[in-house]
Scaffold this active site. Structure first.
Site, mmCIF file in Angstrom:
data_model
loop_
_atom_site.group_PDB
_atom_site.id
_atom_site.type_symbol
_atom_site.label_atom_id
_atom_site.label_comp_id
_atom_site.label_asym_id
_atom_site.label_seq_id
_atom_site.Cartn_x
_atom_site.Cartn_y
_atom_site.Cartn_z
ATOM 1 N N GLU A 49 0.849 -1.150 -0.050
ATOM 2 C CA GLU A 49 -0.163 -0.060 -0.018
ATOM 3 C C GLU A 49 0.767 1.379 -0.152
ATOM 4 O O GLU A 49 0.603 2.354 -0.513
ATOM 5 C CB GLU A 49 -0.867 0.037 1.046
ATOM 6 C CG GLU A 49 -2.169 -1.024 0.991
ATOM 7 C CD GLU A 49 -1.555 -2.212 1.684
ATOM 8 O OE1 GLU A 49 -2.599 -3.288 2.005
ATOM 9 O OE2 GLU A 49 -0.424 -2.571 2.166
ATOM 10 N N PHE A 111 -12.030 -6.936 13.580
ATOM 11 C CA PHE A 111 -10.665 -7.582 12.811
ATOM 12 C C PHE A 111 -10.485 -6.471 11.763
ATOM 13 O O PHE A 111 -11.294 -5.918 10.997
ATOM 14 C CB PHE A 111 -11.379 -8.857 11.933
ATOM 15 C CG PHE A 111 -10.230 -9.469 11.292
ATOM 16 C CD1 PHE A 111 -8.940 -9.651 11.715
ATOM 17 C CD2 PHE A 111 -10.480 -9.538 9.766
ATOM 18 C CE1 PHE A 111 -7.901 -10.509 10.717
ATOM 19 C CE2 PHE A 111 -9.485 -10.024 9.051
ATOM 20 C CZ PHE A 111 -8.352 -10.532 9.495
ATOM 21 N N GLN A 112 -9.195 -6.149 11.567
ATOM 22 C CA GLN A 112 -8.826 -5.197 10.780
ATOM 23 C C GLN A 112 -9.227 -3.722 10.945
ATOM 24 O O GLN A 112 -9.482 -3.090 10.036
ATOM 25 C CB GLN A 112 -8.716 -5.679 9.260
ATOM 26 C CG GLN A 112 -7.837 -6.779 9.048
ATOM 27 C CD GLN A 112 -7.663 -7.196 7.625
ATOM 28 O OE1 GLN A 112 -8.664 -6.981 6.655
ATOM 29 N NE2 GLN A 112 -6.428 -7.724 7.085
ATOM 30 N N LYS A 161 -17.758 -0.705 5.323
ATOM 31 C CA LYS A 161 -18.239 -1.586 4.625
ATOM 32 C C LYS A 161 -19.643 -1.732 4.382
ATOM 33 O O LYS A 161 -20.210 -1.847 3.142
ATOM 34 C CB LYS A 161 -17.608 -2.923 5.010
ATOM 35 C CG LYS A 161 -17.892 -4.033 3.897
ATOM 36 C CD LYS A 161 -17.290 -5.357 4.411
ATOM 37 C CE LYS A 161 -17.206 -6.274 3.162
ATOM 38 N NZ LYS A 161 -16.822 -7.725 3.537
ATOM 39 N N MET A 478 24.298 9.323 2.613
ATOM 40 C CA MET A 478 24.129 10.690 3.196
ATOM 41 C C MET A 478 24.310 10.330 4.635
ATOM 42 O O MET A 478 24.962 11.217 5.335
ATOM 43 C CB MET A 478 22.928 11.191 3.004
ATOM 44 C CG MET A 478 22.665 12.702 3.543
ATOM 45 S SD MET A 478 23.858 13.927 2.600
ATOM 46 C CE MET A 478 23.128 14.339 1.069
#
Length: 565
Positions: A49, A111-112, A161, A478
């Site tokens: 993602e 969940f999630q 959802k 760097m």
């Protein structure tokens, strides 16, 4: 006829002119992905993602249109946070849609589930949780409006959802009503007049241009103003391409790794014209010694940026393009312009002396190790500058800024404010998808590239001919440079002792890999890479591990205290 919320979302995206979305499916967004199955939208399936958001970012920077992302709830949403923060710091327009658990489960540790609205409040221009199905279309309309107007930025829309499966009648709003959000596009005429008068009364003017010039599509106006008045011009990292890199008035980038000429000019100017820039610490150095002799004009659409870090004398709130147009109208036919330009010769001669005394330079020995600056210059020669360059962060980024000349806006794409390692490669994918006929080259360090190397599968899947030039020094360059300069060469955990064979890695993904170990091989590798048109290419350049970026202004020091060798 009613459709479900997911189908409505797709219809709204089409109304907004969206043609490409970047995303990764998951349980909470399955209704959206089911709707995408029959949609004309092009969906780019990423491998992570974070890569999706960086791709949307690169797409937006390359085109000026908002990038669009769809990710699922919980870890899908939290994986997007780094990309959101990157876009937020650099004012990049983007709309990110995240799935959320059903409304009745919010707050129950389902969940999630993650409070992505709370998590992203500090790193988005605005965010929404859709609580009522009847608000969905209005919120989408507002999200695109907020992302693309005023000072642009990312907007997040979190959709439970059950909203995605609810029946909704499609009635997309024609406009938005947001009385508390009214960006100022026209600069105050009195302030613009004061700015022009101040400029024309100065002896040592300098234009300091930032990313706002590019965001407002004001490059032509800036070039016209500088050319008509003979104004020496420097840009920030984000402003590269906003003024032609080959123009005789261009002094190069200013700041921590800016040119000697630009930094000395800013230090000695009596009139600094800041255009779409925010005076960040990498530009100003020691702030109370920044432009100490200057009266400052500051043009910016964001009123909160003006006098935030540096006190200015003539603030102008407005869109950069509009303000520059109004300034050009005032100087057109002005008799004061002729006298002003005559009086600039001494200042222009001084700038030429600074430029001639300390040009950006390096020494490439034919039998020595490959210098990374040499690779950048050869890429410039091979493309004649007609390419879109993305970078990772670190030494590779600074060399790409210093040794490639950007004559057009939206041809240099880099993470400026957040300094996000892992940005450049997925951003190159986004830029290539947006501009299929352009040469897109990602300049990368071997450390940064590996942070999102999985997106090589995405580039191969969509047959993208982008080129990745790896300045491979087997070190976090760097950070190693700072350890050399400021930590007595105590190289703590910056040497990469185990690294992949990038040629074999490219082949494993179905891409093409080339390697250059000697100076003679550099041009050959670039030439062969440019021939590949149907898949990505990794060019592995084995460069000098201990090459440093110069000039360098140590943190907290004034711009005049540059380390030159």
């Amino acid at each position: 006829m009613k459709e479900n919320g997911a189908q409505i979302l797709i219809e709204c995206l089409l109304k907004e002119g969206v043609d490409t979305v970047f995303g990764f499916p998951g349980g909470a967004v399955l209704p959206i992905y089911d709707a995408l199955f029959d949609s004309p939208l092009r969906h780019i399936l990423v491998r992570h993602e974070q890569g999706a958001v960086h791709m949307a970012d690169g797409y937006a920077r390359a085109t000026g249109r908002p990038g669009v992302v769809i990710v699922t709830s919980g870890p899908g949403a939290t994986n997007a946070v780094t990309g959101l923060a990157t876009a937020y710091m650099d004012s990049i327009p983007m709309v990110v849609f995240t799935g959320q658990v059903p409304t009745e489960l919010i707050g129950n540790d389902a969940f999630q589930e993650a409070d992505i609205v709370g998590i992203t409040r500090p790193c988005t221009k605005h965010n929404y949780l859709v609580k009522d199905k009847d608000d969905l279309q209005r919120i989408i309309k507002e999200a695109f409006y907020l992302a693309t107007t005023g000072r642009p930025g990312p907007v997040l829309v979190d959709i439970p959802k059950d909203i995605l499966t609810a029946p909704i009648e499609f009635k997309y709003p024609d406009g938005v009503e947001m009385p508390n959000y009214q960006p100022t596009y026209k600069g105050h005429p009195g302030q613009i007049r004061k700015a022009v008068d101040l400029i024309l009364s100065s002896k040592r003017p300098v234009v300091y241009a930032g990313g706002g010039v590019i965001l407002s599509n004001a490059a032509d106006e800036l070039k016209t103003l500088a050319s008509r008045l003979g104004l020496p011009t420097t840009t920030t990292l984000m402003g590269l391409g906003g003024f032609p890199g080959t123009h005789p008035l261009f002094m190069g980038m200013l700041g921590m790794h800016g040119t000697y000429c630009a930094n000395m000019a800013v230090t000695n100017t009596d009139c600094l014209i800041a255009v779409g820039a925010r005076f960040d610490d990498r530009v100003t150095g020691k702030i109370d010694e920044f432009a100490p002799f200057a009266r400052i004009v500051h043009i910016d659409i964001d009123p909160t940026s003006i006098s935030k870090n540096v006190r200015v004398d003539v603030p102008i709130v407005g869109d950069v393009k509009n303000v520059l147009k109004d300034m050009l109208k005032l100087i057109h036919g002005s008799k004061a312009v002729t006298d002003f330009k005559k009086n600039l010769k001494e200042w222009q001669d001084q700038i030429k002396t600074w430029n001639d005394t300390h040009r950006l330079s390096y020494k490439q020995e034919q039998k020595g190790k490959i210098k990374p600056q040499y690779v950048i210059e050869k890429l410039y020669e091979a493309t004649k500058g007609d390419a879109v360059i993305t970078t990772e962060v670190g030494q590779n980024q600074m060399w790409a800024a210093q040794f490639f000349k950007y004559d057009k806006p939206r041809t240099f794409i880099s993470s400026g404010g957040l300094g996000t390692m892992g940005f450049g490669f997925p951003a190159a994918i986004g830029a290539q998808l947006a501009l299929p006929d352009k040469v897109v080259i990602g300049i990368a360090g071997d450390g940064s590239l590996q942070m999102n190397i999985q997106e090589l599968a995405t580039a191969v899947q969509y047959k993208l001919p982008l080129k990745i030039a790896i300045l491979n020094n087997m070190v976090l360059g760097m950070v190693r440079q700072w350890q050399e300069f400021f930590y007595n060469k105590r190289y703590s955990h910056t040497c990469i002792s185990v690294a992949p064979d990038f040629v074999k890695l490219a082949e494993a993904y179905g891409a093409v890999g080339f390697r250059a170990r000697t100076v003679d091989e550099v041009e050959t590798v670039i030439k062969e890479a440019m021939k590949v048109k149907d898949r990505p290419v990794l060019m592995d350049f084995k460069v000098d591990q201990f090459e440093d970026v110069y000039p360098m202004v140590p943190a907290g020091q004034p711009l005049s205290k540059m380390l030159l060798v």
